[in-house]
Design a protein around this motif. Structure first.
Motif, PDB file in Angstrom:
ATOM      1  N   GLU A 436      14.781  16.467  52.948  1.00 23.98           N
ATOM      2  CA  GLU A 436      14.019  17.722  53.005  1.00 23.98           C
ATOM      3  C   GLU A 436      14.803  18.881  52.424  1.00 23.98           C
ATOM      4  O   GLU A 436      14.881  19.938  53.037  1.00 23.98           O
ATOM      5  CB  GLU A 436      13.666  18.078  54.461  1.00 23.98           C
ATOM      6  CG  GLU A 436      12.957  17.000  55.221  1.00 23.98           C
ATOM      7  CD  GLU A 436      13.073  17.274  56.717  1.00 23.98           C
ATOM      8  OE1 GLU A 436      12.773  18.407  57.126  1.00 23.98           O
ATOM      9  OE2 GLU A 436      13.479  16.379  57.464  1.00 23.98           O
ATOM     10  N   SER A 437      15.425  18.667  51.294  1.00 25.13           N
ATOM     11  CA  SER A 437      16.169  19.774  50.708  1.00 25.13           C
ATOM     12  C   SER A 437      15.219  20.931  50.450  1.00 25.13           C
ATOM     13  O   SER A 437      14.189  20.762  49.812  1.00 25.13           O
ATOM     14  CB  SER A 437      16.828  19.356  49.398  1.00 25.13           C
ATOM     15  OG  SER A 437      17.505  20.478  48.870  1.00 25.13           O
ATOM     16  N   PRO A 438      15.563  22.115  50.957  1.00 26.74           N
ATOM     17  CA  PRO A 438      14.666  23.248  50.738  1.00 26.74           C
ATOM     18  C   PRO A 438      14.695  23.734  49.298  1.00 26.74           C
ATOM     19  O   PRO A 438      13.891  24.564  48.913  1.00 26.74           O
ATOM     20  CB  PRO A 438      15.205  24.315  51.691  1.00 26.74           C
ATOM     21  CG  PRO A 438      16.613  23.930  51.957  1.00 26.74           C
ATOM     22  CD  PRO A 438      16.737  22.451  51.748  1.00 26.74           C
ATOM     23  N   ALA A 439      15.604  23.239  48.497  1.00 25.78           N
ATOM     24  CA  ALA A 439      15.660  23.662  47.107  1.00 25.78           C
ATOM     25  C   ALA A 439      15.286  22.482  46.222  1.00 25.78           C
ATOM     26  O   ALA A 439      16.115  21.618  45.946  1.00 25.78           O
ATOM     27  CB  ALA A 439      17.051  24.166  46.774  1.00 25.78           C
ATOM     28  N   ALA A 440      14.035  22.476  45.811  1.00 23.23           N
ATOM     29  CA  ALA A 440      13.548  21.355  45.021  1.00 23.23           C
ATOM     30  C   ALA A 440      14.374  21.228  43.746  1.00 23.23           C
ATOM     31  O   ALA A 440      14.733  22.219  43.128  1.00 23.23           O
ATOM     32  CB  ALA A 440      12.080  21.589  44.668  1.00 23.23           C
ATOM     33  N   GLY A 441      14.699  20.021  43.381  1.00 19.75           N
ATOM     34  CA  GLY A 441      15.400  19.800  42.122  1.00 19.75           C
ATOM     35  C   GLY A 441      16.885  19.566  42.279  1.00 19.75           C
ATOM     36  O   GLY A 441      17.503  18.937  41.429  1.00 19.75           O
ATOM     37  N   VAL A 442      17.470  20.059  43.370  1.00 18.75           N
ATOM     38  CA  VAL A 442      18.914  19.881  43.534  1.00 18.75           C
ATOM     39  C   VAL A 442      19.268  18.407  43.626  1.00 18.75           C
ATOM     40  O   VAL A 442      20.223  17.930  43.015  1.00 18.75           O
ATOM     41  CB  VAL A 442      19.420  20.647  44.786  1.00 18.75           C
ATOM     42  CG1 VAL A 442      20.868  20.298  45.082  1.00 18.75           C
ATOM     43  CG2 VAL A 442      19.279  22.144  44.587  1.00 18.75           C
ATOM     44  N   VAL A 443      18.462  17.662  44.371  1.00 23.44           N
ATOM     45  CA  VAL A 443      18.745  16.236  44.541  1.00 23.44           C
ATOM     46  C   VAL A 443      18.667  15.521  43.210  1.00 23.44           C
ATOM     47  O   VAL A 443      19.549  14.736  42.860  1.00 23.44           O
ATOM     48  CB  VAL A 443      17.775  15.612  45.566  1.00 23.44           C
ATOM     49  CG1 VAL A 443      18.023  14.117  45.673  1.00 23.44           C
ATOM     50  CG2 VAL A 443      17.950  16.281  46.917  1.00 23.44           C
ATOM     51  N   GLU A 444      17.649  15.850  42.426  1.00 20.72           N
ATOM     52  CA  GLU A 444      17.491  15.194  41.116  1.00 20.72           C
ATOM     53  C   GLU A 444      18.680  15.561  40.207  1.00 20.72           C
ATOM     54  O   GLU A 444      19.226  14.714  39.503  1.00 20.72           O
ATOM     55  CB  GLU A 444      16.193  15.616  40.422  1.00 20.72           C
ATOM     56  CG  GLU A 444      14.925  15.064  41.074  1.00 20.72           C
ATOM     57  CD  GLU A 444      14.610  15.727  42.400  1.00 20.72           C
ATOM     58  OE1 GLU A 444      14.944  16.911  42.573  1.00 20.72           O
ATOM     59  OE2 GLU A 444      14.071  15.055  43.303  1.00 20.72           O
ATOM     60  N   ALA A 445      19.097  16.812  40.263  1.00 14.38           N
ATOM     61  CA  ALA A 445      20.150  17.263  39.345  1.00 14.38           C
ATOM     62  C   ALA A 445      21.508  16.670  39.708  1.00 14.38           C
ATOM     63  O   ALA A 445      22.325  16.426  38.840  1.00 14.38           O
ATOM     64  CB  ALA A 445      20.228  18.779  39.348  1.00 14.38           C
ATOM     65  N   PHE A 446      21.725  16.459  41.004  1.00 13.21           N
ATOM     66  CA  PHE A 446      23.080  16.042  41.416  1.00 13.21           C
ATOM     67  C   PHE A 446      23.101  14.671  42.048  1.00 13.21           C
ATOM     68  O   PHE A 446      24.156  14.191  42.467  1.00 13.21           O
ATOM     69  CB  PHE A 446      23.669  17.073  42.391  1.00 13.21           C
ATOM     70  CG  PHE A 446      23.920  18.393  41.738  1.00 13.21           C
ATOM     71  CD1 PHE A 446      25.079  18.616  41.018  1.00 13.21           C
ATOM     72  CD2 PHE A 446      22.973  19.402  41.812  1.00 13.21           C
ATOM     73  CE1 PHE A 446      25.304  19.837  40.400  1.00 13.21           C
ATOM     74  CE2 PHE A 446      23.189  20.626  41.191  1.00 13.21           C
ATOM     75  CZ  PHE A 446      24.338  20.833  40.482  1.00 13.21           C
ATOM     76  N   GLY A 447      21.929  14.044  42.103  1.00  9.88           N
ATOM     77  CA  GLY A 447      21.830  12.770  42.829  1.00  9.88           C
ATOM     78  C   GLY A 447      22.602  11.635  42.188  1.00  9.88           C
ATOM     79  O   GLY A 447      23.093  10.758  42.875  1.00  9.88           O
ATOM     80  N   GLU A 448      22.727  11.664  40.862  1.00  7.23           N
ATOM     81  CA  GLU A 448      23.440  10.552  40.233  1.00  7.23           C
ATOM     82  C   GLU A 448      24.943  10.705  40.532  1.00  7.23           C
ATOM     83  O   GLU A 448      25.471  11.811  40.458  1.00  7.23           O
ATOM     84  CB  GLU A 448      23.130  10.477  38.732  1.00  7.23           C
ATOM     85  CG  GLU A 448      24.003  11.272  37.812  1.00  7.23           C
ATOM     86  CD  GLU A 448      23.673  12.777  37.721  1.00  7.23           C
ATOM     87  OE1 GLU A 448      24.193  13.415  36.821  1.00  7.23           O
ATOM     88  OE2 GLU A 448      22.918  13.289  38.576  1.00  7.23           O
TER      89      GLU A 448
END
Ligand code: DOR
Length: 449
Positions: A436-448
């Motif tokens: 539930e990251s409140p900042a959409a996109g952070v997970v995609e940007a740093f997930g790898e």
């Protein structure tokens, strides 16, 4: 990783920077640019500007914790260096000082060396405190010069305070020759023992009067004065009179610094509703009155207290059940420090930038580079050592498992404000908030990884 984070508030206390609406370009773990608008063809932009009415997400240098109990060696069920480092990263810390009261304690050159080997494997930078006295018994100083050469960042018998003023004076002098501070747990053990006549262990004694702290602070300051040199750092200050003593000592020009914990900034007794088990609120020094709590907040704000330090003290569930008097003292704090200070510790709202300063520049000023800390700053061109947090996002403490192996906190079930989204250490992702990251996109940007 190649991304421009848009719309951040960038706070860098050592550089005197607090700017809103900033773009931060991160590439291959390095900060490439920080500016009002960064235009780089083809580089994906992640817009982190907040919804209307909400605070901006903050990017700052990683927090520094001067005071964590990582329990390895000897109590790996409670915490290991690795699990403690993971908890630190989840709390936005990139540098942590591990206390010496492990089993056995870090009280020799060889043990400092072993502790440093363990520290080198951790996800964040772990600095090693050596004990000041052998076995924390207060009588014989450790080989201070040898321990410093082996890489001890500072000296502390934390958890105990059994040395005489004379031993502390000698310890301050010897530590001064190495450029290291002595960190003191200011509670007078004789007074505590007298207040708990039937207790065999001074560590677990439940009655810990304000006077015991005041006496220990007074005595430590006298030792510093007698040493004529050295740096005394007072740990987890909790009582109003201590603040006055520290203020006066600083005015007299003594080299003394002090820290306060998130729990002493935010909690007092009596609790409106006791935690279950009640010993989740047992901690040394104890939670005190509401007035004491307010005095700690003011002292942190006005700089008499230099830094926030967690005193992260993991214990097993078995250590916390049963009789209050027999329970182990301490609570975990690494993962909850920021949100505790922001939401219930008097450091939210307009105080937030100062809180960042007290978690970054304050601890750095206490130890500094000479002791092995890395200068916390957002350097363009440097590998990123930083924390991204959302000061408004809420989360429920204990709503999901802690990174720590322990979960002893009276904050269970509390909904607190302030959430760490990302911690970068040496350019690598040390923590990423994925749920539930409140900042959409952070997970995609740093997930790898
Ligand atoms: O409550 C505390 N627990 N205070 C300390 O100073 C030591 C710590 C521990 O090691 O459990």
């Amino acid at each position: 990783m190649n991304v421009i984070l848009r719309g951040l508030r960038v706070i860098d206390p050592l550089q005197g920077i607090d700017r809103s609406g900033q773009d931060v370009w991160l590439r291959d773990g390095r900060i490439v640019a920080i500016d009002r608008r960064v235009n780089a063809n083809g580089v994906p932009v992640l817009d982190l500007a907040p919804p209307p009415g909400q605070s901006e997400r903050v990017l700052c240098p990683g927090f520094i914790d001067l005071h964590a109990h990582l329990r390895e060696p000897g109590e790996e069920k409670k915490e290991t260096v690795n699990s403690g480092a993971d908890a630190a990263a989840a709390g936005g810390f990139t540098q942590v000082v591990a206390m010496a009261n492990t089993k056995p304690p870090v009280d020799s050159v060889a043990r400092v060396g072993q502790a440093r080997v363990r520290a080198a494997r951790a996800r964040v930078r772990v600095l090693v405190a050596a004990a000041l006295t052998r076995a924390l018994r207060g009588t014989q100083l450790v080989d201070i010069a040898g321990c410093a050469t082996a890489g001890a960042a500072c000296f502390s018998d934390d958890g105990r305070n059994s040395m005489s003023e004379h031993v502390l004076t000698e310890g301050l002098r010897a530590a001064a020759r190495t450029g290291r501070p002595v960190l003191v747990h200011p509670e007078d053990e004789a007074m505590i023992a007298a207040s708990n006549p039937d207790m065999p262990s001074v560590v677990r004694c439940p009655e810990r009067p304000v006077e015991a702290e005041v006496a220990a602070v007074t005595s430590a300051l006298r030792a510093l004065e007698a040493a004529g040199t050295g740096h005394l750092h007072l740990q987890h200050v909790s009582a109003t009179p201590s603040v006055d003593l520290i203020r006066q000592a600083k005015e007299r020009g003594l080299q003394v610094t002090a820290e306060v914990t998130p729990h002493h900034l935010s909690m007092w007794q009596p609790f409106e509703e006791e935690p279950d088990p009640v010993s989740l609120r047992k901690v040394n020094p104890p939670l005190r009155s509401e007035l004491d709590r307010a005095a700690m907040v003011h002292a942190l704000r006005d700089g008499v207290i230099d830094a926030v330090a967690t005193d992260h003290a993991p214990h097993t569930a078995e250590d916390k059940v049963g009789d209050y008097a027999d329970a182990a003292p301490g609570m975990i704090g690494l993962e909850t420090a920021l949100s505790t200070c922001l939401s219930i510790g008097g450091m939210g709202g307009d105080w937030m930038p100062l809180l960042v300063a007290r978690m970054v520049a304050g601890p750095y000023a206490v130890l500094g580079e000479g002791c092995g800390l890395r200068r916390p700053h957002l350097g363009v061109g440097d590998p990123a050592n930083c924390t991204l947090f959302d000061p408004d996002a809420t989360w429920t403490i204990g709503g999901r498992p802690f990174r720590s192996l322990s979960s002893n906190t009276p904050l269970h079930g509390f909904e607190l404000r302030g959430r760490v989204l990302l911690t970068l250490v040496d350019g690598g992702v040390a923590y990423l908030e994925t749920q539930e990251s409140p900042a959409a996109g952070v997970v995609e940007a740093f997930g790898e990884r």
